[in-house]
Design an enzyme around this catalytic site. Sequence first.
Site, PDB file in Angstrom:
ATOM      1  CG  HIS A  61       3.856   5.854   7.422  1.00 15.98           C
ATOM      2  ND1 HIS A  61       3.119   5.289   8.434  1.00 15.98           N
ATOM      3  CD2 HIS A  61       4.816   6.602   8.044  1.00 15.98           C
ATOM      4  CE1 HIS A  61       3.606   5.671   9.609  1.00 15.98           C
ATOM      5  NE2 HIS A  61       4.627   6.480   9.397  1.00 15.98           N
ATOM      6  CB  VAL A  65       5.205  -0.357   3.229  1.00 17.57           C
ATOM      7  CG1 VAL A  65       4.524  -1.724   3.143  1.00 17.57           C
ATOM      8  CG2 VAL A  65       5.495   0.000   4.690  1.00 17.57           C
ATOM      9  N   GLY A  67       7.654   0.265  -1.602  1.00 18.63           N
ATOM     10  CA  GLY A  67       8.029   1.346  -2.498  1.00 18.63           C
ATOM     11  C   GLY A  67       6.936   2.389  -2.656  1.00 18.63           C
ATOM     12  CG  ASP A  69       3.197   0.625  -4.130  1.00 16.70           C
ATOM     13  OD1 ASP A  69       3.018   1.233  -3.054  1.00 16.70           O
ATOM     14  OD2 ASP A  69       3.152  -0.616  -4.237  1.00 16.70           O
ATOM     15  CB  SER A  71       0.476  -0.155  -1.668  1.00 18.88           C
ATOM     16  OG  SER A  71       1.662   0.227  -0.982  1.00 18.88           O
ATOM     17  CD  GLU A  80       1.177  -0.902   1.963  1.00 18.17           C
ATOM     18  OE1 GLU A  80       1.461   0.296   2.176  1.00 18.17           O
ATOM     19  OE2 GLU A  80       1.636  -1.536   0.994  1.00 18.17           O
ATOM     20  N   PRO A 152       9.402   1.699  11.440  1.00 15.33           N
ATOM     21  CG  PRO A 152      10.874   3.482  11.170  1.00 15.33           C
ATOM     22  CD  PRO A 152      10.005   2.533  10.388  1.00 15.33           C
TER      23      PRO A 152
END
Length: 285
Positions: A61, A65, A67, A69, A71, A80, A152
């Site tokens: 996950h 999104v 990459g 990183d 986040s 996120e 997805p």
Amino acid sequence: MMKFSSLLVLFFIFLIALAQLRVGFYSRSCPQAETIVRNLVRQRFGVDPTVTAALLRMHFHDCFVRGCDASLLIDSTNSEKTAGPNGSVREFDLIDRIKAQLEAACPSTVSCADIITLATRDSVALAGGPSYSIPMGRRDGLVSNNVDVALPGPTISVAGAVSLFTNKGMNVFDAVALLGAHTVGQGNCGLFNDRITNFRGTGRPDPSMDPALVSSGPSISTLLRTLDRRSRYALLRQTRGVVARYANNNAFFKRQFVRAMIKMGAVDVLTGRAGEIRRNCRRFS
């Protein structure tokens, strides 16, 4: 021709990203980093073996999104983490514990993005999967918005799933290996119960399901016991050739799984002076 050119560009971007990462990245700046991560993951696994499934989900996950990183780890109203698909992501506390020990040993050195990658790698080995070396050197991202999360859902078609992976510079072998890895966890009844008893309102099971699985009855305990034995190699009809090769050669599956994990871990990474190294994985520095 246009699609081929786009895929070629993605492939070269992937190679460049992978080249900027390297095995042993922290060998001088924080030589104990991988040991710290491994020990804390082992402790957690001893308490809850499902940590492997949780970390695989977190890693996927995060990487798909913006990459790899970290986040996904940010705490804020619109980060996120607040997006619907991330509601089931867990083990953030484990990442916090790892980060705290790494900060005590090597302040502002090991990124949260690398922590997720290492922790996932170590949890896979503890669950009986392959042990492998993976390049490090990711930096932490500076953006985390829930509107960017377009992961997805469980009803995505095989063609859609494969397309998702190819858009990230990966291939069908990677897609099947990583989707197959989902079976180390458990399925949520609400995601597949209709396929057993009332597919698309027909009052009948999904005709594409394994008849033997359907005939075993709608017991959730039966389904969860059966999931790992059958779903890894039986659900992806469009990728039958790859599925058959994996089913017939577990060593090949494990090799391809490692390759897929390394490739996923290099998706859109930040390196060099891009991004930052957070001291707290939940907050931007």
